[in-house]
Every structure is written in structure tokens, then in C-alpha cells.
Scaffold this motif. Structure first.
Motif, PDB file in Angstrom:
ATOM      1  N   LYS A 141     -44.418 -49.721  18.235  1.00 19.55           N
ATOM      2  CA  LYS A 141     -43.572 -50.526  17.356  1.00 19.55           C
ATOM      3  C   LYS A 141     -44.461 -51.377  16.445  1.00 19.55           C
ATOM      4  CE  LYS A 141     -39.628 -51.788  18.929  1.00 19.55           C
ATOM      5  NZ  LYS A 141     -38.533 -52.441  19.653  1.00 19.55           N
ATOM      6  N   PRO A 142     -44.159 -51.374  15.137  1.00 20.23           N
ATOM      7  CA  PRO A 142     -44.977 -52.165  14.215  1.00 20.23           C
ATOM      8  C   PRO A 142     -44.848 -53.669  14.525  1.00 20.23           C
ATOM      9  CG  PRO A 142     -43.091 -51.237  13.067  1.00 20.23           C
ATOM     10  CD  PRO A 142     -43.076 -50.691  14.458  1.00 20.23           C
ATOM     11  N   ALA A 143     -45.904 -54.385  14.253  1.00 22.32           N
ATOM     12  CA  ALA A 143     -45.939 -55.816  14.587  1.00 22.32           C
ATOM     13  C   ALA A 143     -45.091 -56.652  13.697  1.00 22.32           C
ATOM     14  CB  ALA A 143     -47.360 -56.329  14.501  1.00 22.32           C
TER      15      ALA A 143
END
Length: 79
Positions: free
Chosen positions: A77-79
Motif C-alpha cells: 500500500k502506498p504511503a
């Protein structure tokens, strides 16, 4: 008669070296199993640690069309 301690030690050393060489040359299954560190959280299928995001996305789309990609692989999951 038999050999001395030096001869016995040399023979044992040869046996141990031959055994170590045979183990090192053998199967790579243990190494491959340890590298399977990416796991789909939906079906728990494991992938190699260097699996590309494209392969993981294909898995999520083909096997779990009702789930989101990040449901299957939340660590990406992107930050």
C-alpha cells in the motif's frame, strides 16, 4: 596393523569435506522455500521475495476479482 591418529584424522577430514561438498551441491529447495516471503492475505499463496508488482497484480485480478489489490497485498500500500 592400523594407522596412527594422524591418518585417522586425515581420513575423517576427507569424509567430512566430501559430505559438505555433496550437501552444498544438492537441491536448492530449502533456499527457495525461505525466499517465499510475499504472501497473499486472501488465499495465503506465497510468492518469491523478488516477485514483481505486475505478477502480484495479475494474481489479485485473476484469483480475487472481488477484492482490492491492497486487500491481497497490504504491505504494498502506498504511503
Amino acid at each position: 596393523m592400523g594407522g596412527g591418529n594422524g591418518q585417522k584424522a586425515a581420513k575423517a577430514r576427507e569424509r567430512n569435506q566430501a559430505r559438505a561438498a555433496a550437501e552444498a551441491k544438492g537441491s536448492q529447495n530449502k533456499t527457495n522455500a525461505a525466499a517465499m516471503s510475499v504472501i497473499c492475505k486472501t488465499c495465503f499463496q506465497s510468492f518469491l521475495c523478488n516477485a514483481s508488482p505486475v505478477v502480484l497484480k495479475q494474481h489479485a485480478e485473476n484469483k480475487h476479482p472481488k477484492h482490492n489489490f491492497y486487500d491481497c497485498f497490504p504491505h504494498l500500500k502506498p504511503a
